[in-house]
Design a protein around this motif. Sequence first.
Motif, PDB file in Angstrom:
ATOM      1  N   PRO A 180      42.904  41.671  54.446  1.00 38.64           N
ATOM      2  CA  PRO A 180      41.944  40.908  53.803  1.00 38.64           C
ATOM      3  C   PRO A 180      42.297  40.588  52.294  1.00 38.64           C
ATOM      4  N   PHE A 181      42.350  41.715  51.469  1.00 40.89           N
ATOM      5  CA  PHE A 181      42.784  41.671  50.187  1.00 40.89           C
ATOM      6  C   PHE A 181      43.716  40.961  49.661  1.00 40.89           C
ATOM      7  N   LEU A 182      44.779  41.098  50.670  1.00 44.44           N
ATOM      8  CA  LEU A 182      46.204  40.366  50.135  1.00 44.44           C
ATOM      9  C   LEU A 182      45.923  38.928  50.706  1.00 44.44           C
ATOM     10  N   VAL A 183      45.095  38.678  51.768  1.00 47.90           N
ATOM     11  CA  VAL A 183      44.918  37.129  52.129  1.00 47.90           C
ATOM     12  C   VAL A 183      44.173  36.401  50.737  1.00 47.90           C
ATOM     13  N   LEU A 184      43.207  37.202  50.304  1.00 47.35           N
ATOM     14  CA  LEU A 184      42.365  36.612  49.066  1.00 47.35           C
ATOM     15  C   LEU A 184      43.375  36.320  48.003  1.00 47.35           C
ATOM     16  N   TRP A 185      44.147  37.265  47.707  1.00 45.59           N
ATOM     17  CA  TRP A 185      45.327  37.089  46.446  1.00 45.59           C
ATOM     18  C   TRP A 185      46.164  35.795  46.902  1.00 45.59           C
ATOM     19  N   MET A 186      46.596  35.696  48.062  1.00 42.09           N
ATOM     20  CA  MET A 186      47.584  34.642  48.606  1.00 42.09           C
ATOM     21  C   MET A 186      46.869  33.313  48.357  1.00 42.09           C
TER      22      MET A 186
ATOM     23  N   LEU B 150      38.517  47.987  45.030  1.00 44.62           N
ATOM     24  CA  LEU B 150      38.927  46.605  44.494  1.00 44.62           C
ATOM     25  C   LEU B 150      37.663  46.148  43.713  1.00 44.62           C
ATOM     26  N   ALA B 151      36.493  46.276  44.192  1.00 44.59           N
ATOM     27  CA  ALA B 151      35.419  45.899  43.464  1.00 44.59           C
ATOM     28  C   ALA B 151      35.059  46.547  42.259  1.00 44.59           C
ATOM     29  N   ASN B 152      35.363  48.006  42.217  1.00 45.57           N
ATOM     30  CA  ASN B 152      34.946  48.805  41.228  1.00 45.57           C
ATOM     31  C   ASN B 152      36.091  48.597  40.018  1.00 45.57           C
ATOM     32  N   LYS B 153      37.184  48.447  40.443  1.00 43.15           N
ATOM     33  CA  LYS B 153      38.393  48.200  39.519  1.00 43.15           C
ATOM     34  C   LYS B 153      38.188  46.606  38.859  1.00 43.15           C
ATOM     35  N   VAL B 154      37.863  45.581  39.668  1.00 46.01           N
ATOM     36  CA  VAL B 154      37.545  44.480  38.851  1.00 46.01           C
ATOM     37  C   VAL B 154      36.228  44.345  38.153  1.00 46.01           C
TER      38      VAL B 154
ATOM     39  N   ALA C 257      33.554  35.758  41.520  1.00 50.33           N
ATOM     40  CA  ALA C 257      34.970  34.861  41.558  1.00 50.33           C
ATOM     41  C   ALA C 257      36.275  35.830  41.567  1.00 50.33           C
ATOM     42  N   ALA C 258      36.104  36.817  40.490  1.00 53.12           N
ATOM     43  CA  ALA C 258      37.324  37.645  40.595  1.00 53.12           C
ATOM     44  C   ALA C 258      37.673  38.491  41.995  1.00 53.12           C
ATOM     45  N   GLU C 259      36.310  39.226  42.209  1.00 55.39           N
ATOM     46  CA  GLU C 259      36.708  40.014  43.590  1.00 55.39           C
ATOM     47  C   GLU C 259      37.046  39.084  44.703  1.00 55.39           C
ATOM     48  N   ALA C 260      36.840  38.013  44.747  1.00 53.64           N
ATOM     49  CA  ALA C 260      37.120  36.949  45.936  1.00 53.64           C
ATOM     50  C   ALA C 260      38.573  36.293  45.651  1.00 53.64           C
ATOM     51  N   GLY C 261      39.138  36.740  44.603  1.00 56.40           N
ATOM     52  CA  GLY C 261      40.384  35.963  44.293  1.00 56.40           C
ATOM     53  C   GLY C 261      40.449  34.772  43.748  1.00 56.40           C
ATOM     54  N   GLN C 262      39.385  34.130  43.217  1.00 56.59           N
ATOM     55  CA  GLN C 262      39.195  32.799  42.937  1.00 56.59           C
ATOM     56  C   GLN C 262      39.468  32.648  41.412  1.00 56.59           C
TER      57      GLN C 262
ATOM     58  N   SER D 184      37.678  29.694  31.710  1.00 55.11           N
ATOM     59  CA  SER D 184      38.489  30.125  30.545  1.00 55.11           C
ATOM     60  C   SER D 184      39.724  30.766  31.292  1.00 55.11           C
ATOM     61  N   ALA D 185      40.814  30.182  30.591  1.00 60.27           N
ATOM     62  CA  ALA D 185      42.255  30.571  31.061  1.00 60.27           C
ATOM     63  C   ALA D 185      42.606  32.082  30.812  1.00 60.27           C
ATOM     64  N   PRO D 186      42.312  32.490  29.707  1.00 62.56           N
ATOM     65  CA  PRO D 186      42.468  33.739  29.511  1.00 62.56           C
ATOM     66  C   PRO D 186      41.719  34.845  30.208  1.00 62.56           C
ATOM     67  N   LEU D 187      40.292  34.445  30.527  1.00 58.94           N
ATOM     68  CA  LEU D 187      39.591  35.401  31.489  1.00 58.94           C
ATOM     69  C   LEU D 187      40.093  35.540  32.814  1.00 58.94           C
ATOM     70  N   ALA D 188      40.909  34.220  33.234  1.00 64.00           N
ATOM     71  CA  ALA D 188      41.442  34.243  34.615  1.00 64.00           C
ATOM     72  C   ALA D 188      42.643  35.190  34.469  1.00 64.00           C
ATOM     73  N   GLN D 189      43.375  35.117  33.630  1.00 65.43           N
ATOM     74  CA  GLN D 189      44.561  35.946  33.544  1.00 65.43           C
ATOM     75  C   GLN D 189      44.153  37.377  33.751  1.00 65.43           C
ATOM     76  N   GLN D 190      43.316  37.998  32.796  1.00 65.99           N
ATOM     77  CA  GLN D 190      42.595  39.204  32.715  1.00 65.99           C
ATOM     78  C   GLN D 190      42.010  39.474  34.032  1.00 65.99           C
ATOM     79  N   SER D 191      41.275  38.679  34.551  1.00 67.40           N
ATOM     80  CA  SER D 191      40.786  38.976  35.922  1.00 67.40           C
ATOM     81  C   SER D 191      41.815  39.286  37.079  1.00 67.40           C
ATOM     82  N   LEU D 192      42.901  38.381  37.154  1.00 68.40           N
ATOM     83  CA  LEU D 192      43.903  38.533  37.962  1.00 68.40           C
ATOM     84  C   LEU D 192      44.511  39.940  37.800  1.00 68.40           C
ATOM     85  N   GLN D 193      44.723  40.430  36.427  1.00 68.69           N
ATOM     86  CA  GLN D 193      45.419  41.861  36.181  1.00 68.69           C
ATOM     87  C   GLN D 193      44.571  42.762  36.845  1.00 68.69           C
ATOM     88  N   PHE D 194      43.218  42.644  36.613  1.00 67.87           N
ATOM     89  CA  PHE D 194      42.271  43.778  37.240  1.00 67.87           C
ATOM     90  C   PHE D 194      42.306  43.790  38.813  1.00 67.87           C
ATOM     91  N   PHE D 195      42.490  42.579  39.200  1.00 67.87           N
ATOM     92  CA  PHE D 195      42.299  42.534  40.792  1.00 67.87           C
ATOM     93  C   PHE D 195      44.058  42.889  41.247  1.00 67.87           C
TER      94      PHE D 195
END
Length: 536
Positions: free
Chosen positions: A319-325, A450-454, A474-479, A487-498
């Motif tokens: 499921p978490f790989l699906v959220l990323w894809m 995963l939620a704890n990491k994000v 949004a970050a936990e759901a891969g959005q 915020s583009a920088p926040l999106a990049q940081q959220s992706l790295q946490f994910f």
Amino acid sequence: MTTAPSARTGRGSPGRHRKVRANADPDRSSRGIVGWSLGVSAVSTIMMTLDITIVLVALPAIREDLGLTLSGSQWVINAYSLTFASLMLAAASLSDIIGRRTIFLIGHVVFLAASIGCIVTGSEAGLIAFRALQGAGGALVFGTATPLLSDAFSPDDSAKRTKAVAAMMGIGGAASAFGPLIGGALVETGQWKWIFAINIPIGVLVILATLFCVPDLHRRGDPSQQKVPRVAPFAMVLTVGALVLVNYGIIDGENRGWTDHAILAALIAGVLLFAALILWEINKKDAAMVDFRLFRIPSFATVTFNAFASRMFSFGMLPFLVLWMSGQLGLSALEIGYVASGLAVPMIIFSAVGIRAVTWVPVGWVQAVGMVVVAAGLMLGLRLDASSGWQTLLPMLVVMGAGTGLMLPHVMSLAVEVVPASRTGMASGLANTALPLGTAFGVAVYGAYLANKVGSGLDGLPIPDQFRDVAQEAAEAGQFRAIAEQSAPLAQQSLQFFLDGLHGIFIIAAVLALVGALASVVFIRKPAERNLPAGE
């Protein structure tokens, strides 16, 4: 006078007719009965196992429609898996009392009603509730499909019966593996509700075929020869309660806080209920619904752990790989299904390899090699980074599928070979139950991690309070694209946490696989262990 007996014999005297039926049992020798029994059992097995995994690729579409949170997405999967696993052992006992065909049909009716509920509901809570009801119906069907098929064969046809049951289980395993691809095709050509709507026409046909073409042969036997087990409603309540409470604590612990009174109460109560279940069932010995004494047989305990772990490190993390894809790569449901088939196809291909391998290598070593290959595949997942595409993920899925395929074919056979002959039904039921439980606990534990990491990562960033909760959800759901609009920088940081969370999940799963490999080499021994431990 002399011709009367001949005439009566030609027409078939009642006494002689009864004798022929008692010995030859024409119903069981009929190819038509066998064919229909195999057909309805196989189709039913496909339906019930498919619904564990088919929903995975539909999660992004369901999230957009119903506003699912990460915990809501986890519960959509686990509500089915938990009730399915909790009630499956009891289903077999109920079928012996009420009738196998009757329970089989009741399960289908419940499953159909729940599928309709999933279609018409418009809320997260409603979907979760109907998914739980689906799981209950699925348990009644799956728990009686094998006995219903077995009854179609006479006692002299044990070899044919074994082949038919093996074919049915193989079909079910393939359906489970290809669930994401089938779900993706349905979502792509229609909408997410199609994954539940498809159950309706198939289910109606199975019900009609069972009513008109499959007799309840179990009920036609000699009542004096039938052993009627006792249903254990208290044990059923303890099982369901323990699993649901522990899963609730794990899934919602990150959002509510691990020290929250409700979370602590759920976890403690779940553990206590499970302890009470063990004590209750051990005291009942041979009359137990769950014979925990079997876990004192090292081979059985190991192979059950392997069944649990195999689902935990495959469908439990999918499921978490699906959220990323979906959220990062923007893949459609069908495209996600194609990528996920990288796990399913090798699983099926290497199942044949695993079956042949035991002619040259001890089965414990085959299990171990499979687990080591899975661990190697998981390590390939550490190559995922912010610039990765689906091509980076595919080698990991292929290698994991190959390793899982090597080990899974032997799980059921080992489970029944190493226990006393009188407990083979219990052993196969426990091994079967371990599979959906592995999926459920994988989804729960990995989701919490995963939620704890994000959440921990975002807590260290200067995010406005009014946007923090939205950003974390949004970050936990891969959005990440939705975050990038703010915020583009926040999106990049959220992706790295994910991605950090995914890497941690891969490492946890790899360790689990290596533990299973070591245990397989040390503990798995074939039929020499068929007796329960001394004193039991």
